[in-house]
Enzyme design. Structure first.
Site, PDB file in Angstrom:
ATOM      1  N   CYS A   1      23.381  51.403 -14.226  1.00 17.93           N
ATOM      2  CA  CYS A   1      22.972  50.678 -15.436  1.00 17.93           C
ATOM      3  C   CYS A   1      23.609  49.295 -15.548  1.00 17.93           C
ATOM      4  O   CYS A   1      22.935  48.328 -15.919  1.00 17.93           O
ATOM      5  CB  CYS A   1      23.276  51.506 -16.670  1.00 17.93           C
ATOM      6  SG  CYS A   1      24.924  52.214 -16.714  1.00 17.93           S
TER       7      CYS A   1
ATOM      8  N   HIS B   1      24.970  47.587 -22.762  1.00 20.15           N
ATOM      9  CA  HIS B   1      26.141  47.161 -22.000  1.00 20.15           C
ATOM     10  C   HIS B   1      26.261  45.641 -22.092  1.00 20.15           C
ATOM     11  O   HIS B   1      25.301  44.916 -21.825  1.00 20.15           O
ATOM     12  CB  HIS B   1      25.987  47.544 -20.529  1.00 20.15           C
ATOM     13  CG  HIS B   1      26.107  49.012 -20.258  1.00 20.15           C
ATOM     14  ND1 HIS B   1      26.375  49.956 -21.225  1.00 20.15           N
ATOM     15  CD2 HIS B   1      26.014  49.715 -19.087  1.00 20.15           C
ATOM     16  CE1 HIS B   1      26.431  51.156 -20.673  1.00 20.15           C
ATOM     17  NE2 HIS B   1      26.218  51.047 -19.388  1.00 20.15           N
TER      18      HIS B   1
END
Lengths: 348, 348, 348, 348
Positions: free
Chosen positions: B148, B240
């Protein structure tokens, strides 16, 4: 005991309260004078300022009357928790009037003749006060401590100077208490990250170099290390975490770094200053440390913790550093500065 | 419409649920087969797995029966949301049995003959499937998407390759949804930062170089960029954040960087793939962006946002990047991969 | 000093660690024996259990070897931090073997002949131990403390018994540390509320009535108060907050309630027990208190705080109560129980 | 389509932004006029107010110029997102000048001749506008929606009126977005609970009774239900959770309650109003629901969810209710009010 009277400028704000907390039951200093802005003038302290720290307000404060920030009033030694928007003018006026101003504000930090002090790192920078006295013509003086993020960083870098510290990239994850009160709105930070703190990156990049620099008596030569800082705010109450990569003039082994961290100690430890932690810099072995919730309070908030030393693909080594931003990074830093100054005979 | 049947391996976990969410109402794909571990086998989906995403479970799933992960069963196209501990063996068995496995697991990502795909960045890496077919003797194939954190980074770096990308230091602030369920205990992360995510730094450092590399048909030449990653977990649900510094072979002006960010587009946009965001990489002008709470959902979670481009004292430039870790960084990434594969005629 | 050896059953879990923290530097008790499940047997404590509380592990623990929970081994006095799934059997075996078991587990709390003790509230319930000894034929004994939420509630209700306490409705907002480790997944609680804690509402409703009841020597008559509890989990680390409404047999003035809160004191205060807070129940005047972050640590976590007394439109009065759930609500509660037992001569 | 022009008073605050979000792409209403305080007057909207909601600012807003709140200017229909400190005077002036003011402010909510509207609950209260017109002599009118916590409560209680609703005790766990921006300081709420929201408990207790009351055309008879409210703030962004206990004049079976919840529907559903959720009140079967993070967005934020119906030891039944506080509890509520008014011919 507690025989030295001290005052606190900006006593009603968050940093001011942290000062009062640090000074409560101090073996040398006794807080006898509180000063703040006109809004609080003449009020009892507990009416001027709701106590925002955990636990009860230290005894004896509630009934004290808040004074205006009038130079010449109050004790010789004053701690300044003033906001930068007013600190410059007020601190100078106090220094002119003969006060010893131990300040947490940023205004004088980068002045050539003002010590920017981290007692474990650059206690000798106090020597520059002779220049300050000569140049400024103040009856008093000003000594400063760094920005909260800078303290942790310089504590971690200081033991590495011996290896020829060349460059450093740091990304900070900073707690909300660093922004004061009301500070960061909860809508901005709950479950969120803010990748911006005004002026913070510049402060870290410049203050670090001054602190790590050498004081030749007549001037402070900034350390040549190149520092690049990126700063973020995260939903943490207390404790700034820093992701640090460093490079050196020569190749350094991990064992050398660890040994440097572990053997680091300074004037506060040698002198046994009241606020000095036994271990100023603690390397944690666990692979997931340091963490603000678990480690920020170490050494009553005065120990800086480091961990996860590992090779950096670009620079030589990387690690994490952590410290309590309102204690080691603000009020505790200033109190430790004053303690060092007393031992150096600067308070009399 | 929705004429291509697909299956989901590991359908009951968090990533599996995110896959089902992404595939609900998909114009091309219809989820007709759910598979998971033996523990769930034979159960109705709503009994095997409490729905953990916001909002209701997509229609039609509740009554579907969960199958075992038996190769040869289920549709030709299967998405793999399997945990790395079992993905290696199961995915290989499915590929051998003739399935097209579009996987989010890490097991095959760095294999020489397996595409590690970010469709806007390296759509041509699909060419390596010919090598995979020749070497492996599988009747089917395996295509993977990155970790990710790597997706956001490569999306931000891809447009900068033209300047001779030389080095990159990144510190991530990662959301808890990236750790699955139950994942990170709340005691570890509430009001805290964890400066460690197992294996994550290595993944970012290596996957980035493979993705940005050139595919010559017979082999993928990893990009020579040196990447150093530090990873942290922060109390954020989705999104993120990455603090990035980059250096180049030549001096690059800020205008060049901004222009490269803004003009970045790729195959998914050219082909108008269903999951492709109109703007794959969005530069935000505000000085305090991107932020996970405000920006992770842009482009239905498929847009990567960047911001705060500014000079780096050590490398040339620094900026922040952000993306939705379970959409652009996992399930959405895999679905986009499959969409690209269909347009390339690889699903028939 | 520290002359009484104690053991801890379940020493590796979160509650076990909280016990070890409470017992560190205890003036009477010295932890000489750690026991846990087979998984930890024979390991050093620091290898069996990563320390999860803030600050360093208490000195001397790291090298201790973890024992199996074998009755007859270890000191006479053992604290039980066992999980309810195994506590029933193990605690009984220890009591049979002659141990004095001071337990935090729920298994024996509602047994007729087992004291469910809050020393400030029902110290006289220790008298029922004579019945326990007579009925059970154990060489040792079992004494329990309540569920964490129940402790705060009974501390706040105990001073109100004099007014003819008739009914009570309470909604709790409970901290995640009450669920142990790994406990509540962060995905479930970050920025969220969970309106359910298994079995908790029944515990509060029943335990409260037993604790507030009268001990006639031969039996404990449960208090007739009707208690209705609703429980929620909130993103707080330590400190359960309770919204409480109460009704009485007669009309009660606010001054009477306040006076009852303020004058409340009990056996622990009279005896000066080491863990007893000077002020067991503290009424905070500020209109926005008590708050877990600011008040849970009062009295080293042993003081329960109350605030916001105001009329209830349906019952007579409403207020908020707060306490530290793993100290006053668990380990601290048990240690205080043992301290009371020592003063009563029950440990010899 | 979108043929009715609307204005927004207080367009730059958090509630104002939520209004603009709700009105973006509305099939009937087109936002053609933005007004705010003098501070913003004459500025472009994007300069007057940084957009604080997730995702991009709705198209077409950025360049609009912010007007002063001058009565008689702007469209006939204006939504008021004004702060209570100024709403009273400004809204009245707009009504006098002929505007139809659909307000989220509290100032007129409890006036005898002002509808306090929840369209599913008391659509007939619009009849009182005839009295308002007769008494006030305004050329326009004012219609209000309730406090955010009251909306969820009245939606859950409305279907229970048929059983002779007698009393209700509620404790709320409210999200920070209800406090506007900057609103709650992060230092006050991160990892914390604040057991106080100024004026909120009184609002819930009184507004609920007016809303549930009967409108006889000439007057609204408040419902006789006794309501006792306790309110807390928790670290949640959006979604107020409520712990509710209720009693009735007669004994009611759980099946009756469930059936009443499930069959609840109102004018908005019958008329198919654009903002009306298909299911205005949704009972969730899972034992740990509703939860703000998972359920607040149901029905595009307009569905109120309930769950955990179970017996109350003191009153008859208890359950939890949840709703999105800035949509169903503020801007969405007002827009739904205006939609109902249009169908009733009140906007022409």
């Amino acid at each position: 005991m507690s025989s030295i009277e001290v005052g606190v400028l900006g006593a009603t704000g968050m940093v001011g309260q942290q000062f009062l907390q640090q000074l409560a039951n101090h073996p040398w200093f006794r807080t006898s004078w509180l000063a703040a802005s006109e809004r609080s003038e003449g009020k009892r302290y507990d009416e001027a300022a709701p106590w925002r720290l955990a636990g009860p307000m230290p005894e004896g404060l509630a009934q004290q009357v808040v004074n205006p920030c009038t130079p010449g009033k109050g004790p010789k030694l004053v701690f300044s928790a003033l906001d930068a928007s007013v600190a410059g003018q007020i601190e100078q006026a106090f220094a002119e009037a003969g006060h010893i101003v131990v300040s947490n504000a940023r205004n004088f930090r980068l002045e050539d003749d003002v010590p920017l002090l981290v007692p474990e790192v650059n206690a000798d920078h106090l020597d520059i006060l002779k220049v300050q006295a000569a140049q400024r013509g103040w009856k008093g003086m000003i000594v400063t401590n760094p920005n909260c993020s800078t303290v942790m960083l310089t504590m971690a870098l200081a033991p590495l100077r011996q290896f020829g510290l060349r460059s450093c990239i740091v990304t900070t994850l900073q707690a909300v208490s660093g922004a004061g009160y009301p500070g960061v709105p909860s809508l901005d930070i709950l479950g969120n990250v803010i990748p911006f703190i005004g002026g913070e990156e510049e402060k870290i990049e410049r203050e670090t170099r001054k602190i790590l620099g050498a004081c030749g008596g007549q001037a402070i030569a900034w350390h040549p290390v190149v520092v690049s800082a990126s700063t973020t705010r995260v939903p943490v109450i207390d404790g700034h975490t820093e992701s640090v990569s460093v490079d050196f003039d020569r190749e350094v082994a991990d064992g050398e770094i660890l040994e440097a961290f572990r053997s680091f100690s300074g004037e506060p430890q040698r002198l046994g200053l009241p606020s000095a932690p036994d271990v100023p810099l603690l390397y944690l072995e666990q692979q997931n440390r340091p963490q603000p919730r678990l480690d920020a309070d170490r050494g009553r908030g005065m120990t800086v913790t480091v961990g996860r030393l590992r090779p950096c693909a670009l620079l030589q080594w990387k690690f994490f550093a952590l410290g309590h931003n309102t204690i080691r990074g603000a009020a505790g830093a200033a109190v430790l500065n004053a303690e060092l100054m007393r031992e150096r005979g600067l308070l009399s």
